[in-house]
Design an enzyme around this catalytic site. Structure first.
Site, PDB file in Angstrom:
ATOM      1  N   ASP A 180      40.751  35.835  40.935  1.00 45.98           N
ATOM      2  CA  ASP A 180      41.872  34.970  40.549  1.00 45.98           C
ATOM      3  C   ASP A 180      41.990  33.787  41.481  1.00 45.98           C
ATOM      4  O   ASP A 180      43.052  33.243  41.656  1.00 45.98           O
ATOM      5  CB  ASP A 180      43.168  35.772  40.482  1.00 45.98           C
ATOM      6  N   SER A 201      50.694  39.587  45.493  1.00 52.90           N
ATOM      7  CA  SER A 201      49.831  39.209  46.615  1.00 52.90           C
ATOM      8  C   SER A 201      50.020  40.168  47.793  1.00 52.90           C
ATOM      9  O   SER A 201      49.977  41.384  47.614  1.00 52.90           O
ATOM     10  CB  SER A 201      50.119  37.758  46.990  1.00 52.90           C
ATOM     11  N   HIS A 259      45.928  32.848  41.160  1.00 55.29           N
ATOM     12  CA  HIS A 259      46.675  33.801  41.981  1.00 55.29           C
ATOM     13  C   HIS A 259      48.189  33.622  41.885  1.00 55.29           C
ATOM     14  O   HIS A 259      48.919  34.584  41.707  1.00 55.29           O
ATOM     15  CB  HIS A 259      46.209  33.648  43.426  1.00 55.29           C
TER      16      HIS A 259
END
Lengths: 688, 680
Positions: free
Chosen positions: B582, B260, B635
């Protein structure tokens, strides 16, 4: 019949208040009363099906008991919750009870702020260990603490737990298929178990004056390993070096203050030599590394010269807290969890831990005394107690105490005999001791294997013949020097491993190239301090607590499966107020480390410019007089001198904080001594 | 049954007086026929019971006792149960589970080789308190963020106060020090039972990794990247740790696994470490080449995430700040006296890091009013794992169908659904930049929470809405207008443009380092860069906004949740246009740099570092027992994806991208990348 009766009673009772439930026959009870059994039956039929069902359900009488149980449990729970709730509602500070201000807060008001980065080095036992790879029996424990924390696994799967904490008997490293590693970070040793602080108080106070993750580092290492092995397996020393260098750079080139505790003291001492030694064996930092990076080493409860407790622990797994296992002992381990052989199990596990051997008394008879002499002789336990209790009286009673002292010398304790078999032996003049050469028993080979079938747990004692055991007992008394011979005989494998890692002697010539080997690095009597004249070394330790110094042993009853043949003779008691209690001779110290071991190097061995301290590093002895907590509110006390509890001692914390904020030893007032350490040190005849 | 028993008891009590008397009579009558021992017992019992007062309180206690006892018994049984039972049950239901990748690969003979560095993303890292105000008493070194979040409930205002940063400097407010938790524990679990890195760590441990070869580069994710160095020296620590691990592992280079926002953070790090000393780490121009084997970006918002926009504008993104993700549950309630959103907004706006995720590259990347790289996108039918060909056909046919009315993804924010769909020629836009920010007429004192919107005045707000449509480029102007203070801070730390000339000396400033379109990759031809991300989940891409009903203390803009597309699987839902991704990061942002921007030798990648795209098609967990699934593409859940873990372990054990099989692509990323007209 009984059921019918009960049923009838119900009929009595129910109509009275439960008419709403629809009993048509309100009058039936009266009929029943006057009638006999026939009537009862009639009632039974009249009241109807409903009731019958109910009665059959109520049949099992045990339910009543269950009801009461539930009720009680309910009461207890509710009360508990209520109390808990009230407790949470309590204002943090009760009006009547004033929490003493934390030293950190006070010093902050004085204007102290974080200056030098601080490195904490935990001791033996206090650091957490977690599992990274294990046998099938340890399913689900990945990255859970095996050591430290709540110790629940001891209860759940004791044998599995022991198996995973054991190291390999030959290499002293991981057994195949098992990886147990030190917990990293401050959490490694802030609390040993929930609520039992080790470093937490110190950390909190450091935080008050501005310390945080970037200038505070806990050098956690696997305390079971020998020191050099922590580098070989985990690169723990390299990490420590890199961390110190990093903190030095990121904090504006401020040198580091190192605060080791207990065995961490020896560990860091080893590091000092390691870091300046050339690469294959050492860290390759070059001479001057310590001078460049370290401002001060503040040893808390240092076990520089070893602790006698280690002796009994290795010999018969009986020490009280060198391995904390033993201290939990009376409650847990002595019972039959492990199937009668708890002690043997513990012994087997402990003997695979090389680090314990680093704690065996160093310096032999020169330091710890021989059969007739010891540096502490003349120490009076009773007197000492009084002296510490009323410090103000000390000066006025000086003459008086001297007189007593002399009287005492006549029957003074022979601390030099670290192990003696039988109370009588421990007090006899040496001429009356059986004059068996200490090497004699070493020659007796032991081909006759003891019947080892009967014991599931293998300890090296099983391989020893009964003869050998008896011979050991006949030799009667052992000093710090002969004790090593004894251990070599009793636990040859362990000592073989250990002698490759540690040395316990005194160097004649420190420039001898053999002293470049790492096994000497943790022995202050066989290494020179680094060339760092600006560095400071502090010895901070508690005094005023009876500390184990020597032991009276006996042979265990000849039970074949009791495979530890020796045990402390707990029936040996001295006179009232004497130093002998439960088979153990006590001396002044912090409950684990005797004053001699903690203070000697700072008080004499390194004082000024000696051959152990060629660059003349300044040393300071700071003693903290033990004072038990005044009230229950204080928990483990803010003025404690005990080995671990001293980490919550306000005076000690203040000293550490001041040095971390930039003060020098002279600014803090130099030495502060309550014990006889200076006199004892003087008696030791060590070439400096 | 329980009730019956209860009643009986209470009856016994009330019958006390009459009962004792009548009992005697019974005894008398039955004496001849029965054993009266029984009766006596009974009578005694009745009396005994009679003494107890079975009041309501008793019943309660009894009830509680029952529950507790049952609970304990269950707990005991649960604990006594062998650990393998849940697995056994699962296998009985779903068939044999595949071996976890660590076990599987260990059997193949893989062992730990390269040291591994994890770089956690935003939100997932724990934060703990080192110094606080009075209200935070007793929380020293306790987690404020991560863990159980107990303090959010207990003292919400105190919590918000401590989590906020200084609005001007973006650093600590005075008297408060909140610091990242260090070590693997920082982000292995976000909350109890909600894994982030834990599964990956466990699998790496299976092939021999441990503390000395794994390092969690935890940092304070609220700060701007350069500030983590200024305040905590985090970048220096990471550098020192990587150097140490490489040195102690026999010179094996490190494999970096950022997740991320950690991807951007590590991009920043790579520039920082080679930059000269006062601003950078002074590692020299070959530091990366010497120390890094591969960078395996997981779900990296390299070009930003559209979710960041509503997060900043109206605190409405769903999980940019997990505070909001938990919002539907409790933050929206009246915990903070109705003004939850404003509180959250004020707090998150002090976090500079959120600005690192504003879409970068402007209209060139994200599309303008009429065009966007994804314009012909149609959500794929729920994919069937095994017949890819069929899926492809379907997509093709539907693409034709919907090309006529392609969605204008380029309009990241539009005011009103009609505006979002109208051709650009029909939209009247009135420039807002000149609009006067009249002081709000309403008195600010009535609002507890101050947000910058109060400085804007009604005219300002109206002007913003009048502009109708914002693309990635004009969005920045909007944010500057709406939140000048925040953007002033942000501009000092981040940049969102595209460099014309990368050799311009201005690009030596750290604010460009986290933007892949304004920095060159380091000179490390042997390094590999992976983009690993999930696909197959609708991901927020553009928003339909509306003005909220006028109220003094409220945030004036809101996502227009009434805006819905017509068809069932339309891309517009609740005011949000979604696209493949995602769930948080659209495919374009995660994949573009590796698919095109850095592919081969480009001006962004002068040394020709190899790049690989590894996409993981999302498959929701088949049963509840699987938890968050082993094939998830979401994610965060992707961190438990077995395929991804396997890839990582292989690389850590020494494999190269070619060994893995090069690119693995399910989405249209290459097609979309081609449409982007960026000089390379």
């Amino acid at each position: 019949m009984a059921s019918i009766l009960r049923f009838r009673k119900l009929c009595y009772v129910e109509p009275v208040k439960c008419s709403s439930l629809g009993f048509e026959s309100f009058e039936t009870p009266k009929i029943e009363k006057k009638d006999d059994r026939g009537a009862v039956k009639a009632v039974e039929s009249t009241v109807g099906e409903k009731q019958k069902k109910k009665s059959s359900k109520r049949q099992p009488r045990e339910w009543r008991c269950m009801d009461y149980c539930c009720l009680t449990v309910g009461y207890v729970c509710t009360a508990w919750w209520l109390l808990l709730f009230l407790y949470h509602c309590l204002p943090a500070a009760l009006p009547g009870f004033q929490v003493p201000e934390a030293p950190g807060a006070r010093l902050r008001r004085e204007g102290l702020t974080a200056l030098h980065p601080v490195v904490l080095v935990p001791g033996i036992v206090t650091g957490g260990l977690e599992l990274w790879e294990g046998r099938p029996c340890s399913e689900g424990l990945f990255r859970k603490r095996l050591w430290g924390g709540s110790f629940t696994e001891i209860f759940k799967r004791p044998l599995c737990w022991l198996e995973h904490l054991t190291l390999h008997n030959q290499t002293g490293l991981d057994p195949p298929g098992i990886r147990v590693r030190a917990v990293p970070g401050l959490v490694a040793a802030d609390y040993f178990a929930p609520g039992y602080f080790v470093w937490a108080v110190l950390i909190e106070n450091l935080a008050r004056i501005g310390y945080e993750g970037k200038n505070l580092y806990m050098a956690a290492y696997d305390w079971r390993l020998s020191f050099q092995n922590t580098e070989i397996r985990d690169q723990a020393l390299s990490r420590l070096k890199s961390k110190i260098e990093l903190m030095f750079v990121t904090n504006g080139n401020k040198k580091v203050v190192v605060v080791p505790h207990s065995m961490g003291v020896i560990y860091f001492f080893h590091f000092l030599k390691w870091v300046e030694s050339p690469p294959p064996m050492g860290g390759g930092g070059g001479t001057g590394w310590c001078a460049k990076h370290i401002k001060a080493i503040m040893n808390i409860g240092p076990a520089f010269l070893g602790v006698p407790k280690a002796v009994s622990n290795i010999f018969s797994a009986e020490a009280k807290d060198v391995a904390f296992v033993r201290s939990m002992d009376p409650g847990v381990l002595d019972s039959e969890i492990l199937g009668l052989q708890t002690l043997e199990h513990v012994m087997r596990v402990c003997r695979t831990w090389d680090s314990i051997i680093s704690l065996i008394p160093k310096g032999g008879e020169t330091i710890w005394g021989n059969l007739d002499w010891s540096p502490e002789e003349g120490y009076n336990c009773d007197l000492a107690k009084k002296r510490y209790a009323q410090p103000s009286l000390l000066d006025s009673n000086d003459t008086n105490s001297d007189g007593k002292m002399e009287f005492q010398i006549k029957e003074s304790v022979r601390y030099g005999r670290i192990i003696s078999f039988g109370k009588a032996t421990s007090q006899l003049p040496s001429s009356q001791l059986p004059n068996l050469g200490s090497k004699d028993f070493l020659r007796t080979s032991n081909p006759t294997k003891f019947n080892s079938l009967c014991s599931e747990v293998w300890t090296e004692y099983d391989e020893m013949s009964r003869d050998g055991i008896r011979k050991i007992a006949e030799n009667k008394a052992y000093t710090a020097r002969t004790f090593l011979d004894l251990l070599r005989f009793v636990a040859p494998k362990m000592m073989q491993r250990a002698e490759a890692q540690f040395s316990h002697g005194i160097a004649d010539n420190l420039d001898d190239p053999k002293y470049a080997h790492y096994k000497y690095w943790s022995n202050p009597l066989e290494t020179k301090l680094p060339d760092a004249p600006d560095m400071e070394i502090y010895c901070l330790y508690g005094v005023g607590l009876p500390t184990e110094r020597s032991y009276v042993y006996k042979l265990s009853p000849t039970d074949r499966c009791k495979s530890i043949p020796f045990r402390i003779d707990s029936s040996a008691e001295g006179s009232d107020g004497g130093c002998l209690k439960g088979g153990v001779y006590f001396v002044d110290g912090d409950e684990s480390v005797p004053v001699l071991s903690a203070g000697f190097m700072c008080a004499k061995g390194w004082k000024g410019r000696t051959r152990f301290n060629p660059s003349g590093i300044a040393t300071y002895v700071r003693e903290y007089r033990h004072k038990p907590p005044a009230s229950l509110f204080e928990g483990r006390g803010v003025e404690s001198g005990a080995h671990v509890d001293i980490m919550g001692n306000v005076a000690l914390i203040e000293d550490v904080l001041r040095v971390a904020a930039g003060a020098t030893g002279v600014e803090m007032g130099g030495d502060r001594i309550y014990s006889d350490i200076m006199r004892m040190s003087d008696r030791i005849n060590l070439r400096l | 049954m329980a009730l019956l028993r209860r009643r009986k008891a209470s009856e016994a009590e009330k019958a006390q007086h009459s009962g004792s008397k009548s009992d005697k009579e019974i005894e008398r009558t039955d004496e001849e026929n029965d054993k009266n021992i029984n009766n006596r017992k009974k009578a005694k019992k009745a009396k005994f019971e009679g003494k107890k007062k079975w009041s309501c309180l008793d019943s309660c206690c009894w009830f509680i006792g029952c529950i507790c006892t049952v609970w304990w018994i269950l707990l005991f049984l649960y604990n006594a149960m062998p650990a393998s039972i849940p697995q056994y049950v699962t296998e009985a239901i779903t068939g044999p589970l595949p071996d976890p990748p660590g076990v599987k690969l260990r059997k193949e003979g893989l062992t730990a080789k390269h040291p591994v560095v994890f770089v956690p993303g935003i939100v997932t890292g724990g934060l703990e308190l080192w110094e606080g105000h009075q209200c935070a008493e007793g929380l020293f070194r306790k987690r404020l963020w991560g863990g159980s979040f107990g303090e959010v409930y207990k003292r919400p205002l105190c919590w918000v106060e401590h989590m906020s940063l200084n609005n001007e400097t973006g650093l600590d407010p005075s008297g408060i020090r909140v610091r990242p938790v260090s070590g693997l524990v920082a982000a292995d679990y976000f909350a109890a039972g909600y894994f982030v890195w834990a599964v990956l760590i466990a699998n790496l441990a299976r092939i021999g990794y441990e503390e000395k070869t794994m390092y969690m580069a935890a940092y304070d994710w609220r700060l701007a990247f350069q500030n983590t160095e200024a305040r905590d020296q985090t970048l220096s620590r990471i550098k020192s740790n990587i150097e140490l691990m490489v040195a102690t592992n026999g010179g094996k280079k490190a494999v970096i696994i950022p997740h991320s926002m950690g991807v951007l953070y590590f991009l920043h790090f790579m520039k920082w470490v080679e930059a000269p000393a006062p601003m950078g780490g002074g590692g020299g121009s070959d530091w990366c080449a010497k120390h890094i084997k591969a960078v395996m970006n997981i779900g990296g918002p390299l070009l930003g995430a559209p979710k960041a926009v509503p997060g900043l504008l109206s605190a409405e993104a769903k999980d940019i700040a997990a505070a909001r993700a938990m919002a539907p549950g409790f933050l929206d309630n009246d915990l903070f006296r109705v003004q939850t959103l404003q509180h959250v907004m004020r707090m998150t706006r002090t976090w500079d890091s959120t600005m690192s995720m504003i879409p970068k590259g402007g209209d060139t990347i994200w599309g303008d009013l009429d065009w966007s790289p994804e314009e012909s996108y149609v959500p794929r039918k729920r994919k069937q794992r095994d017949n890819d060909s069929q899926t492809a056909e379907q997509t093709d046919t539907e693409t034709l169908d919907s090309q006529k009315k392609g969605i204008n993804y380029g309009r990241i924010i539009s005011f009103g659904k009609d505006v979002a769909e109208a051709p650009s020629s029909e939209i009247e836009r009135i420039d807002f930049k000149g609009a006067i920010k009249g002081n709000n007429v309403a008195n600010i004192t009535s609002c507890d929470v101050w947000t910058e919107y109060h400085d804007m005045g009604i005219e300002g707000i109206k002007a913003v809405a009048e502009y109708k449509v914002y693309t990635a480029g004009s969005l920045l102007d909007l944010l500057h207008f709406v939140a000048p203070k925040m953007m002033a801070r942000g501009d000092a730390h981040f940049s969102y443009g595209i460099a014309d000339n990368l050799d311009d000396p201005k690009y030596e400033h750290y604010k460009y380092w986290s933007n892949p379109l304004e920095t060159k990759l380091p000179n490390a031809p042997d390094m590999e860069i992976y983009s690993m991300y999930g696909v197959g989940i609708p991901t927020e891409r553009a928003y339909v906004y509306k003005l909220s009903p006028y109220s003094e203390c409220y945030i004036p803009f809101q996502i227009d949740t009434s805006a819905d597309g017509g068809k069932e699987d339309s891309c517009l839902k609740d005011g949000v246009y979604s696209i493949d991704g995602d769930e948080t990061v659209p495919v374009l942002s995660a994949g573009f740099m590796c698919a095109k921007g850095w592919r081969g030798k480009t001006r962004f990648n002068p040394s020709g570092i190899q790049t690989y795209i590894r996409e993981y098609d999302h498959a929701p967990p088949a049963t509840l027992l699987e938890g968050r699934g082993t094939q998830s593409g979401a994610h965060v859940d992707i961190m438990g994806n077995f395929a991804l873990i396997e890839d990582i372990i292989r690389v850590a054990a020494g494999a190269t991208g070619e060994d893995l099989g090069g690119d693995q692509v399910y989405s249209d990323i290459f097609k979309w990348s081609d449409k982007i007209n960026l000089p390379l």
